[in-house]
Scaffold this motif. Sequence first.
Motif, PDB file in Angstrom:
ATOM      1  N   GLN A  36       0.971   3.976   7.515  1.00  0.00           N
ATOM      2  CA  GLN A  36      -0.291   3.171   7.491  1.00  0.00           C
ATOM      3  C   GLN A  36      -0.636   2.579   6.183  1.00  0.00           C
ATOM      4  O   GLN A  36      -1.223   1.428   5.997  1.00  0.00           O
ATOM      5  N   ILE A  37      -0.364   3.181   4.925  1.00  0.00           N
ATOM      6  CA  ILE A  37      -0.485   2.788   3.859  1.00  0.00           C
ATOM      7  C   ILE A  37       0.401   1.680   3.494  1.00  0.00           C
ATOM      8  O   ILE A  37      -0.124   0.600   2.877  1.00  0.00           O
ATOM      9  N   ALA A  38       1.607   1.468   3.973  1.00  0.00           N
ATOM     10  CA  ALA A  38       2.387   0.414   3.741  1.00  0.00           C
ATOM     11  C   ALA A  38       2.182  -0.797   4.591  1.00  0.00           C
ATOM     12  O   ALA A  38       2.028  -1.750   3.924  1.00  0.00           O
ATOM     13  N   THR A  39       1.649  -0.505   5.814  1.00  0.00           N
ATOM     14  CA  THR A  39       1.042  -1.629   6.343  1.00  0.00           C
ATOM     15  C   THR A  39      -0.018  -1.967   6.004  1.00  0.00           C
ATOM     16  O   THR A  39      -0.218  -3.577   5.792  1.00  0.00           O
ATOM     17  N   GLN A  40      -1.137  -1.330   5.081  1.00  0.00           N
ATOM     18  CA  GLN A  40      -2.420  -1.770   4.408  1.00  0.00           C
ATOM     19  C   GLN A  40      -1.903  -2.722   3.390  1.00  0.00           C
ATOM     20  O   GLN A  40      -2.508  -3.857   3.035  1.00  0.00           O
ATOM     21  N   ILE A  41      -0.930  -2.253   2.682  1.00  0.00           N
ATOM     22  CA  ILE A  41      -0.396  -3.033   1.578  1.00  0.00           C
ATOM     23  C   ILE A  41       0.020  -4.325   1.779  1.00  0.00           C
ATOM     24  O   ILE A  41      -0.061  -5.361   1.190  1.00  0.00           O
ATOM     25  N   GLU A  42       0.742  -4.581   2.958  1.00  0.00           N
ATOM     26  CA  GLU A  42       1.584  -5.642   3.132  1.00  0.00           C
ATOM     27  C   GLU A  42       0.471  -6.586   3.620  1.00  0.00           C
ATOM     28  O   GLU A  42       0.484  -7.742   3.716  1.00  0.00           O
ATOM     29  N   GLN A  43      -0.713  -5.901   4.551  1.00  0.00           N
ATOM     30  CA  GLN A  43      -1.700  -7.060   4.779  1.00  0.00           C
ATOM     31  C   GLN A  43      -2.932  -7.271   3.796  1.00  0.00           C
ATOM     32  O   GLN A  43      -3.522  -8.556   3.981  1.00  0.00           O
ATOM     33  N   VAL A  84       7.505   6.365   2.545  1.00  0.00           N
ATOM     34  CA  VAL A  84       7.583   6.176   1.204  1.00  0.00           C
ATOM     35  C   VAL A  84       8.582   5.413   0.489  1.00  0.00           C
ATOM     36  O   VAL A  84       8.320   4.501  -0.345  1.00  0.00           O
ATOM     37  N   ARG A  85       9.557   5.284   1.182  1.00  0.00           N
ATOM     38  CA  ARG A  85      10.573   4.282   0.835  1.00  0.00           C
ATOM     39  C   ARG A  85       9.953   2.771   0.772  1.00  0.00           C
ATOM     40  O   ARG A  85      10.217   1.854   0.114  1.00  0.00           O
ATOM     41  N   ARG A  86       9.337   2.752   1.884  1.00  0.00           N
ATOM     42  CA  ARG A  86       8.747   1.179   2.404  1.00  0.00           C
ATOM     43  C   ARG A  86       7.656   0.956   1.090  1.00  0.00           C
ATOM     44  O   ARG A  86       7.832  -0.225   0.672  1.00  0.00           O
ATOM     45  N   VAL A  87       6.980   1.943   0.687  1.00  0.00           N
ATOM     46  CA  VAL A  87       5.967   1.742  -0.230  1.00  0.00           C
ATOM     47  C   VAL A  87       6.622   1.405  -1.435  1.00  0.00           C
ATOM     48  O   VAL A  87       6.127   0.478  -2.132  1.00  0.00           O
ATOM     49  N   CYS A  88       7.530   1.971  -1.974  1.00  0.00           N
ATOM     50  CA  CYS A  88       8.340   1.951  -3.030  1.00  0.00           C
ATOM     51  C   CYS A  88       8.680   0.626  -3.071  1.00  0.00           C
ATOM     52  O   CYS A  88       8.659  -0.184  -4.254  1.00  0.00           O
ATOM     53  N   ALA A  89       9.473  -0.099  -2.029  1.00  0.00           N
ATOM     54  CA  ALA A  89      10.047  -1.301  -1.968  1.00  0.00           C
ATOM     55  C   ALA A  89       8.962  -2.280  -2.175  1.00  0.00           C
ATOM     56  O   ALA A  89       8.839  -3.506  -2.860  1.00  0.00           O
ATOM     57  N   LEU A  90       7.760  -2.098  -1.609  1.00  0.00           N
ATOM     58  CA  LEU A  90       6.711  -3.173  -1.594  1.00  0.00           C
ATOM     59  C   LEU A  90       6.177  -3.226  -2.891  1.00  0.00           C
ATOM     60  O   LEU A  90       5.679  -4.465  -3.256  1.00  0.00           O
ATOM     61  N   VAL A  91       5.787  -2.203  -3.703  1.00  0.00           N
ATOM     62  CA  VAL A  91       5.533  -2.344  -5.139  1.00  0.00           C
ATOM     63  C   VAL A  91       6.321  -2.423  -6.044  1.00  0.00           C
ATOM     64  O   VAL A  91       6.099  -2.517  -7.338  1.00  0.00           O
ATOM     65  N   GLU A  92       7.850  -2.592  -5.554  1.00  0.00           N
ATOM     66  CA  GLU A  92       8.746  -2.599  -6.452  1.00  0.00           C
ATOM     67  C   GLU A  92       8.892  -1.284  -7.665  1.00  0.00           C
ATOM     68  O   GLU A  92       9.333  -1.888  -8.478  1.00  0.00           O
ATOM     69  N   GLY A  93       8.624  -0.255  -7.321  1.00  0.00           N
ATOM     70  CA  GLY A  93       8.624   0.741  -8.054  1.00  0.00           C
ATOM     71  C   GLY A  93       7.300   0.834  -9.286  1.00  0.00           C
ATOM     72  O   GLY A  93       7.440   1.513 -10.282  1.00  0.00           O
ATOM     73  N   MET A  94       6.424  -0.128  -9.166  1.00  0.00           N
ATOM     74  CA  MET A  94       5.449  -0.233 -10.388  1.00  0.00           C
ATOM     75  C   MET A  94       4.573   1.182 -10.296  1.00  0.00           C
ATOM     76  O   MET A  94       4.058   1.441  -9.162  1.00  0.00           O
ATOM     77  N   PRO A  95       4.634   1.895 -11.439  1.00  0.00           N
ATOM     78  CA  PRO A  95       3.926   3.102 -11.355  1.00  0.00           C
ATOM     79  C   PRO A  95       2.542   2.823 -11.022  1.00  0.00           C
ATOM     80  O   PRO A  95       1.920   3.911 -10.244  1.00  0.00           O
ATOM     81  N   LEU A  96       1.693   2.001 -11.391  1.00  0.00           N
ATOM     82  CA  LEU A  96       0.302   1.892 -11.138  1.00  0.00           C
ATOM     83  C   LEU A  96       0.248   1.688  -9.458  1.00  0.00           C
ATOM     84  O   LEU A  96      -0.785   2.262  -8.912  1.00  0.00           O
ATOM     85  N   GLY A  97       0.980   0.765  -8.788  1.00  0.00           N
ATOM     86  CA  GLY A  97       0.854   0.630  -7.390  1.00  0.00           C
ATOM     87  C   GLY A  97       1.244   1.853  -6.846  1.00  0.00           C
ATOM     88  O   GLY A  97       0.586   2.245  -5.501  1.00  0.00           O
ATOM     89  N   LEU A  98       2.212   2.679  -7.270  1.00  0.00           N
ATOM     90  CA  LEU A  98       2.482   3.969  -6.650  1.00  0.00           C
ATOM     91  C   LEU A  98       1.344   4.831  -6.600  1.00  0.00           C
ATOM     92  O   LEU A  98       1.215   5.600  -5.439  1.00  0.00           O
ATOM     93  N   GLU A  99       0.567   4.950  -7.795  1.00  0.00           N
ATOM     94  CA  GLU A  99      -0.419   5.841  -7.838  1.00  0.00           C
ATOM     95  C   GLU A  99      -1.586   5.662  -6.995  1.00  0.00           C
ATOM     96  O   GLU A  99      -2.377   6.385  -6.591  1.00  0.00           O
ATOM     97  N   LEU A 100      -1.964   3.986  -7.167  1.00  0.00           N
ATOM     98  CA  LEU A 100      -2.990   3.671  -6.380  1.00  0.00           C
ATOM     99  C   LEU A 100      -2.662   3.841  -4.752  1.00  0.00           C
ATOM    100  O   LEU A 100      -3.598   4.380  -3.887  1.00  0.00           O
ATOM    101  N   ALA A 101      -1.402   3.623  -4.318  1.00  0.00           N
ATOM    102  CA  ALA A 101      -1.008   3.890  -2.961  1.00  0.00           C
ATOM    103  C   ALA A 101      -1.117   5.271  -2.392  1.00  0.00           C
ATOM    104  O   ALA A 101      -1.678   5.652  -1.374  1.00  0.00           O
ATOM    105  N   SER A 102      -0.605   6.079  -3.388  1.00  0.00           N
ATOM    106  CA  SER A 102      -0.394   7.698  -2.977  1.00  0.00           C
ATOM    107  C   SER A 102      -1.900   8.270  -2.694  1.00  0.00           C
ATOM    108  O   SER A 102      -2.121   9.248  -2.188  1.00  0.00           O
ATOM    109  N   LEU A 161      -4.946  -1.702  -2.714  1.00  0.00           N
ATOM    110  CA  LEU A 161      -4.722  -0.979  -3.998  1.00  0.00           C
ATOM    111  C   LEU A 161      -5.539  -0.821  -5.011  1.00  0.00           C
ATOM    112  O   LEU A 161      -5.293  -1.819  -6.106  1.00  0.00           O
ATOM    113  N   GLU A 162      -6.574  -0.199  -4.836  1.00  0.00           N
ATOM    114  CA  GLU A 162      -7.646   0.139  -6.061  1.00  0.00           C
ATOM    115  C   GLU A 162      -7.942   1.519  -5.846  1.00  0.00           C
ATOM    116  O   GLU A 162      -7.549   2.387  -5.049  1.00  0.00           O
ATOM    117  N   THR A 163      -8.574   1.854  -7.226  1.00  0.00           N
ATOM    118  CA  THR A 163      -9.088   3.317  -7.318  1.00  0.00           C
ATOM    119  C   THR A 163     -10.487   3.352  -7.639  1.00  0.00           C
ATOM    120  O   THR A 163     -10.948   2.406  -8.510  1.00  0.00           O
TER     121      THR A 163
END
Length: 972
Positions: free
Chosen positions: A487-494, A459-477, A499-501
């Motif tokens: 795995q989610i964090a790795t997918q965001i990096e790649q 979760v810490r890694r995902v937060c850093a990757l999207v820089e706390g953007m609420p939309l990014g967090l909701e799409l990732a979660s 990040l879509e819904t």
Amino acid sequence: MTQPLEIITLGGLTIQRNQVVVTGFVSRKVEALLVYLACEPREHPREFLASLLWDDVPQARAMANLRMALSSLQQQLEDYVVVTRQTIAINPYSPIKIDIRELTTTLDKAELTWARAGRLPRSLIHDLDEALSLYHGDFLAGFHLRDSRGFDDWRLLEQERLRANMIAILNRLAEQLLEQRTYAEGLDYASRLLQLDPLREETHRLMMQLQVGLGERSAAIAQYKTCERLLQQELGVEPSAETIHLYQQIVQGVVETAAPAQPPKHNLPFPSTPFIERPAEQMQIAERLDRTDCRLLSLVGPGGTGKTRLALHAALERVEDYHDGVYLVTFNPVDSPAYLLPPIAAALKLKTSDNPIEDLLDYLRDKRMLLILDNSEYVLEGASVLDEILNHTQWLKIIAISRERLQLQQEWVLPIGGLECPPAGPVTDPEQYGAVQLFAYSARRVQAHFSLDQDFEGVRRVCALVEGMPLGLELASAWTSVMSVAQIATQIEQSLGFLETALRNVPQRHRSIRALFEHSWTMLNEAERDTLTRLSVFQNKFDLQSAEAVAESTPAIMLSLVEKSLVRSSVKDSYDLHSLLRRYAGEKLQESGEASATFEKHARFFTQRVEADAAANQEERTIEYYEDARAALEWLASTRNTMLLRLSSALDGFWQRSGYLGEGREWLDRAIELVDADTPAKLHAGALNVAGKLAWRQGDFEIAGKYLQQTAELARMIEDNTLLASALMYLGYLSLNIGDHEGARDFFAENLEIARILKNQNMIAKSLGNLGLLLQELTDYAASKRYLEESVALAEQMNEDELTLVMLSNLGVTELKLQNFELAEQHYQRALGLARKINSRINMAITLVNLGELKHFAGNLQEAAVAYAEGLERLREFGDKLSLLQTLEMIAFVLIDQGNFETAIQLYEAAAAERKILSTPVIPREHERHKLFLDRAREQFSQSAYAKAQAVGQTLSLDQAIDLALNDIQAS
């Protein structure tokens, strides 16, 4: 650390330090002196204070009494007062809390707000309630002094002033709540008023009106009877005609019982999910809305940052502040700015004629109303209508939610970014961070058994990757139902497209991060798009100069991109991009066909910047843009560009100071591999020289010798004596390290010979100093001293302050070896003075560490620890990791001598772990000293206790180890 002091004066006097009552003063006048100083926080002449407290005795006697009282005060509370020969004052930096000042500060703020706005906002009423709860009675009630008329007069004046202020504010509050038909709450404030002044007839009338408002006519009649009785008993007068008239109207039923106030009017949607608190932004919004001169507040930021949710939450909390309602107006993409008015009229349910602007102005003219305008970027060209509305209304306020500021004079701009993310290192309560809260809540909606305990690092890694953007967090979660957070964090990096819904009730532009950015992209002109794509090559913050050189930007384009929330600007001439936007723009750069040319400009720019900083001995600045320098190195290596030799060589000083020795060697090795027959020998030799120095710093003496010998050979071939001198100097240091003293003497002697041929006085001074260091090693301290003194004299003759202070420090070491501690300290203090003179903070730090070593050798362990700590704090500013590690080790040795073995081992092991990461082992000649101290610690520890301390130390980050060292030294 000074403990908090609390002085309670309302209803009596209590003095508490750290929640323990302070007693034992020689007299009550000591308490009176403390209270007066705390209430009047400025310098006071001693003569004045003496006459204030002892106005019945001669001045000489009064001054003597003051000295005695001051002595008693200092014995108990020395840290809280500042005393000079002429004046006495409360210490402005000590943690003192005094109830009357807290209360009067809030009352003054309420008075000012009332004067400006004619009303008190709900947020300020809340603050007033908290402040008024401090009032338990009159100021210093029951506190009397004999023969101190001056102090008693001041006390009574403060009592009356406070009562008058409270009465004024409580009266205004009760009147405002009567007007707003909030009768029960108004009655509470009116009751408090009567407690302060039971004979105040205006308050009795307020009580009667409020009681009638609640439908309690009999209570209102009884209130009149109470007023009549009190006035007759206490003052011998009848109620005024105004009060009698009100009473008669109530008896006759002329004053109608009004219904309680209806719920405030608004059209705000009620949230379907919990609001994630954003304390800083919420406070900033509240402060601006409380200002009468802030009529238009724009919440500006990129899409997906939660601007609308934040604005709606702020509005829902304040609907009672706006008598005529709070209304949300949502704009949609339109072709003409003329469509700004219809949505506003529709939200207000206002029917308009052929002249809608006049109808709207007439309707809004006297309204106390808040309008929230969402998606204001769609109607920017029509924003002048808002100017007209604001100019024709007095009480109306507007919150505009936009990706771009409105460019109106009345506009107050508040940038909105992401939610707070957890920092690196241990975190005791992950959900104190808004980004973690939102991710966890959203994840639990799709994965009932989601646990932060198991997935926090992901979760810490995902937060850093999207820089706390609420939309990014909701799409990732949303993906937690099918994959782990890691795995989610790795997918965001790649892939940005990850990040879509598919949710149907989400606006199209918010269904993916890519769609979000595409929406912003369509609103840019060609020049802005070109600049944004080129800016994607920057890895960190950048300035206007670098934007112009690399991205061919202009100040006007940068301003436009900042105002459209695509480029962030936190401080003057400092810009950056959101990491996800940088990736999106990077994709656009690749599509444009300009990627290679832009990356080359980027690499060339940062090569020149690194070279300029190195030439100016400002390598510590490189840390600010090292991520970009590293990206330039990567691109140069991937394209086999020989500029890699220049950049990797120019980073020499940075790598040595920062401790990135292993990384530096890797880049230099890759650069040297690019050397071919066409490579200039000077460039080749420069890279070899730096590679040799770094290898020497790491203790890899065989490779260091090979590189430095090659440097010397090339330098002789091209007759570059300056480069040759550098290689010889480090070959001399290397020889010292391996115990080849004759070799060292030869290298240093040739170095001196070349310096004299070049007539380079600076180099001559350094060469003499190096010979002095050699003689130190040979324990010929008398000869060492002569060489070093000659070096110092030459440096002073050239007015080379930095060289002088370095040689003075070396001379101090020689005196230390001779156990001339006083002379050693003199040299160190002179070096420290010169470092301060030229503001060389790195040399200040190193000299302080040297002083610590001196104190340690002299047996002054606590003084050694303090000097080490000050040096450590200064070294921390520069990120000079190697020096930090060495200083931590020296602090560990002092702690061992002090008997603090557990902390010492923890610090030593933390340093050892960091040395492994940096590939910077302890140099051989220090091994014996380290072993000596560690063996001493082992003798005092059981094997299990020693292993436990080691294990704890190995888990500490460098910052945590530094904090541990500093806290331990301060505590002792």
